[in-house]
Scaffold this active site. Structure first.
Site, short mmCIF file in Angstrom:
data_model
loop_
_atom_site.label_atom_id
_atom_site.label_comp_id
_atom_site.label_asym_id
_atom_site.label_seq_id
_atom_site.Cartn_x
_atom_site.Cartn_y
_atom_site.Cartn_z
N LYS A 126 26.45 -5.73 0.30
CA LYS A 126 27.92 -5.87 0.33
C LYS A 126 28.50 -5.16 1.54
O LYS A 126 29.71 -4.98 1.63
CB LYS A 126 28.52 -5.29 -0.95
N HIS A 129 4.41 5.73 11.77
CA HIS A 129 3.97 5.58 10.37
C HIS A 129 3.04 6.78 10.12
O HIS A 129 1.82 6.65 10.03
CB HIS A 129 3.23 4.25 10.20
N ARG A 163 11.26 3.39 4.32
CA ARG A 163 10.73 2.42 5.29
C ARG A 163 11.90 1.61 5.83
O ARG A 163 12.72 1.08 5.07
CB ARG A 163 9.70 1.50 4.63
N ARG A 166 0.81 -1.23 0.00
CA ARG A 166 0.00 0.00 0.00
C ARG A 166 0.84 1.27 0.00
O ARG A 166 0.59 2.19 -0.80
CB ARG A 166 -0.91 0.02 1.25
N THR A 167 1.78 1.34 0.92
CA THR A 167 2.53 2.59 1.07
C THR A 167 3.36 2.85 -0.18
O THR A 167 3.38 3.97 -0.72
CB THR A 167 3.42 2.51 2.32
#
Ligand code: CP
Length: 302
Positions: free
Chosen positions: A84, A134, A106, A56-57
């Site tokens: 890495k 959020h 995120r 969704r986001t």
């Protein structure tokens, strides 16, 4: 020049929130999003860096950017130089050197967004931070709820499920309380919140007991990715006390059901509930695009 960030709901005053709600409302129709696109953010470049999964986001920020004429590029963190051993700071400085205006981030680590904002010349927009914040989810929840009720003031919202590991519970409770809602919660001991934010809130022992009180039941997924020993949850006990069933919906037709998604069908909610008119879950998603448009306009329209 310092750039504006959106790191937390605490960055926003009630007046800021109302401006965003009004702006988001202008982008929705009764059955979807307004068709009209603009080039208002033409030339702006966004990068989406998601170190945790999202549907969704991610898609709603990409859609919001597209509808405002901005370009967006998804940074695939798996398969990148992060694997890495590149440090977060060096990854951010590398992205910044490519001329992006904003990073939509995120990440599972609480506090990392603020740390990045302390040196980033890009606007940092929090798209989910561990169990902490959020902010755009909280804003879209308020937007969907205000549309349904006309006003959030005085509405009784019960947050049910895994509050302990939920960034959504923290940010959405903050915004709804500041808009005048009453917020209570309902959770098993193993998933109950332990922080000060919830310490003065009423706690109900089960969904059956909170339903007569609530105008809104806001369900949460069990965040298994943040739980090291999931034997702490008894699935049968959870379903009996905290799952929203079709029988709950039929016997409480006026209660509004919300959930940030993704939903745990058969765990915290029955599939048959998802299509009911009293269920706002898919409308929340539509408001997610509208609210992210409002947020991008606020932060990047300069
Ligand atoms: N509510 C929410 O953040 O959903 P995604 O994880 O799908 O983005």
């Amino acid at each position: 020049m310092t750039v504006p960030h959106l790191l937390s709901t605490n960055d926003l005053s009630v007046e800021d929130i109302i401006v965003l709600l009004d702006d988001a409302a202008s982008f929705v129709t009764s059955d979807g999003l307004r068709a009209k696109r603009s080039l208002e953010l033409g030339g702006k470049r966004l990068v989406l860096a998601f170190f945790e999964p999202s549907t969704r986001t991610r898609l709603s920020f990409e859609t919001a950017a597209d509808r405002l004429g901005a370009s967006s590029i998804f940074f695939q963190t798996s398969g990148s130089s992060v694997e890495k051993g590149e440090t977060m700071r060096e990854t951010i400085m590398t992205i910044q050197a490519m001329g992006f205006d904003a990073i939509i981030l995120r990440h599972a680590t609480n506090g990392i967004h603020a740390e990045i904002a302390s040196y980033s010349k890009m606007s940092v927009i929090n798209a989910g931070e561990g169990s902490a914040q959020h902010p755009t989810q909280a804003l879209l929840d308020a937007s969907a709820l205000r549309e349904r009720f006309g006003s959030i003031e005085g509405k009784r919202v019960a947050i049910v499920g895994d509050l302990r590991h939920s960034r959504v519970a923290r940010s959405t409770a903050d915004v709804l309380l500041r808009l005048g809602a009453e917020v209570a919660f309902c959770a098993p001991d193993a998933l109950a919140p332990q922080d000060h934010q919830f310490s003065l809130m009423t706690r109900f022992p089960s969904l059956d007991e909170v339903l007569p009180w609530a105008d809104v039941v806001y369900l949460l997924r069990i965040q298994r990715e943040r739980i090291s020993d999931d034997s702490i949850i008894d699935p049968l006990d959870y379903r009996r006390k905290y799952a929203f069933t079709i029988e709950h919906a039929n016997s409480n037709p006026n209660v509004v059901i919300m959930h940030p998604g993704p939903v745990g069908v058969g765990v915290e909610i029955d599939e048959a509930v998802l299509d009911l008119n009293q269920c706002l879950i898919h409308r929340q998603v539509t408001h997610g695009v509208a609210m992210r448009m409002a947020v991008l306009r606020k932060l990047l329209n300069h």
